[in-house]
Enzyme design. Sequence first.
Site, PDB file in Angstrom:
ATOM      1  N   GLY A  15      31.721  47.002  39.247  1.00 25.44           N
ATOM      2  CA  GLY A  15      32.862  46.977  38.336  1.00 25.44           C
ATOM      3  C   GLY A  15      32.811  48.078  37.288  1.00 25.44           C
TER       4      GLY A  15
ATOM      5  N   GLY B  53      34.583  41.689  36.655  1.00 32.46           N
ATOM      6  CA  GLY B  53      33.151  41.886  36.868  1.00 32.46           C
ATOM      7  C   GLY B  53      32.759  43.229  36.312  1.00 32.46           C
ATOM      8  CE1 TYR B  54      33.754  47.757  32.855  1.00 28.53           C
ATOM      9  CE2 TYR B  54      31.660  48.040  31.711  1.00 28.53           C
ATOM     10  CZ  TYR B  54      32.896  48.533  32.102  1.00 28.53           C
ATOM     11  OH  TYR B  54      33.275  49.803  31.735  1.00 28.53           O
ATOM     12  N   GLY B  55      29.538  44.609  36.340  1.00 27.22           N
ATOM     13  CA  GLY B  55      28.173  44.921  36.756  1.00 27.22           C
ATOM     14  C   GLY B  55      28.154  46.296  37.385  1.00 27.22           C
ATOM     15  CG  ASN B  56      25.843  49.005  40.799  1.00 24.16           C
ATOM     16  OD1 ASN B  56      26.774  49.751  41.094  1.00 24.16           O
ATOM     17  ND2 ASN B  56      24.590  49.311  41.071  1.00 24.16           N
TER      18      ASN B  56
ATOM     19  CE  LYS C  84      23.136  41.184  53.345  1.00 25.47           C
ATOM     20  NZ  LYS C  84      24.024  42.240  52.857  1.00 25.47           N
TER      21      LYS C  84
END
Length: 430
Positions: free
Chosen positions: A237, A232-235, A120
């Site tokens: 969700g 969550g309604y991003g990528n 990472k």
Amino acid sequence: MTTVQRSVPRVPMVSGSAPNPYENAMKQLENTASLIKLDSDAHEMLKQPKRILSVSIPIKMDNGRVKNFQGYRVQFSDARGPFKGGIRYHPNVTLDEVKALAAWMTWKCAVVDIPYGGSKGGVVCDPKNMSLGEKERLTRRYTSAIADFIGPYRDVPAPDVYTDPQTMAWILDTYSQIHGYQVPEVVTGKPISLGGSEGRLNSTSRGCVIAAREAARSLKLNLKGATAAVQGYGNVGSWSAVFLKELGVKVVAVSDSKDGIMSKQGLDPRKVQLHKDKTGSVVGLEGTQEISNEELLESEVDILIPAALENAITDRNASRIKAKIVCEGANGPTTPEADKILENNKVLVVPDILANAGGVTVSYLEWVQNLNREHWTEAEVNEKLEQKMVSAFKSTFETARRYNVPMRDGALALAVGRVSEAIRTLGIWP
Ligand code: NAD
């Protein structure tokens, strides 16, 4: 230059008062070691990352002054293949966080059985308050600082929080300039025009919904007419909602950082997205009822997909979760205390290192295409993702059964077992 747009994740980092993430990762390893009776030499070798790079990144800011940023690249294990892991830009990045994320990447790649280790990267910066030019200079200088330690057969970076396909394009270009020839396979999550893979954008969600589908199958839950809530309604969700609907699941509630919405008849994910694009939130969509995020998590549904933040399900709300399946699109949405409560309540939790491994799986497929100078269709990519996810779910489920533990422990047992087998077989040189 074309700028590639991607929704920017708004994921909070582990704060100073939160438990030390690396201690958590090592505690998980210890528990897994005693569960699977891990070879003590392999355990010893997994107690520390193989390599930690700490670099200073001086760049000229737009005001003409030089600012020095702190960057890290942690390479946890390459026993199973080249290191693989994203790069995170965030003010709260710490070395311990990057070390923990590198360990988790190692387990994630092992769970889906792709020939990668784990790593990472992180840069302590505030990208929201930096110009595009400043971000480009930061990325290029960071790349030059770690250039000797990354590469298609060494360590392959990808996007993470606040980095995107454009960031990958800058890394690819800088690395290629240093080496004197074009090396698209040095990063994944690139724009398609530079060798990115079809299907990469929504691969995490596609994988997550495959995992949810397999979980439903294991419970003999018919998905046609089943209900789901997505936090969550991003990528992750928004695409999860789309894929759930394709399977006949009624997505009755979704939310974002503002709040949630609910419709008993089921929401149309594309209409929700249009509304969010127009207004900045899912809230207020015509024909829906506004609910709080807490209400969303506790709603009466079959499947819950937390796809927003860490620590969404805690000992405060876990006993009120009514879903039969919690499929972790987000990283770390369930605390260890909540896990115990969910287990007692017979909720099937599909853990993050399995549920959201679709992203790194398609990253691997992108790398394979680059190395072979091929470009596959989206259908081909999706088919391979499907096979990997189904097989990883099955192996995790069986491992959990064998040890009589929840799927999270099963996934760790499977992953640590695979990594330690590679370590033992390689032996130690000299
Ligand atoms: P994103 O920024 O695109 O979406 C995050 C969403 O969460 C946004 O809609 C935001 O409004 C919402 N949100 C923020 N705070 C909230 C709150 N308190 N309650 C409800 N919603 C809230 O990020 P993403 O890429 O979709 O990532 C989401 C999660 O999935 C993260 O944990 C990330 O680490 C994990 N993940 C993402 C990928 C990927 O490919 N994008 C891969 C693996 C894991």
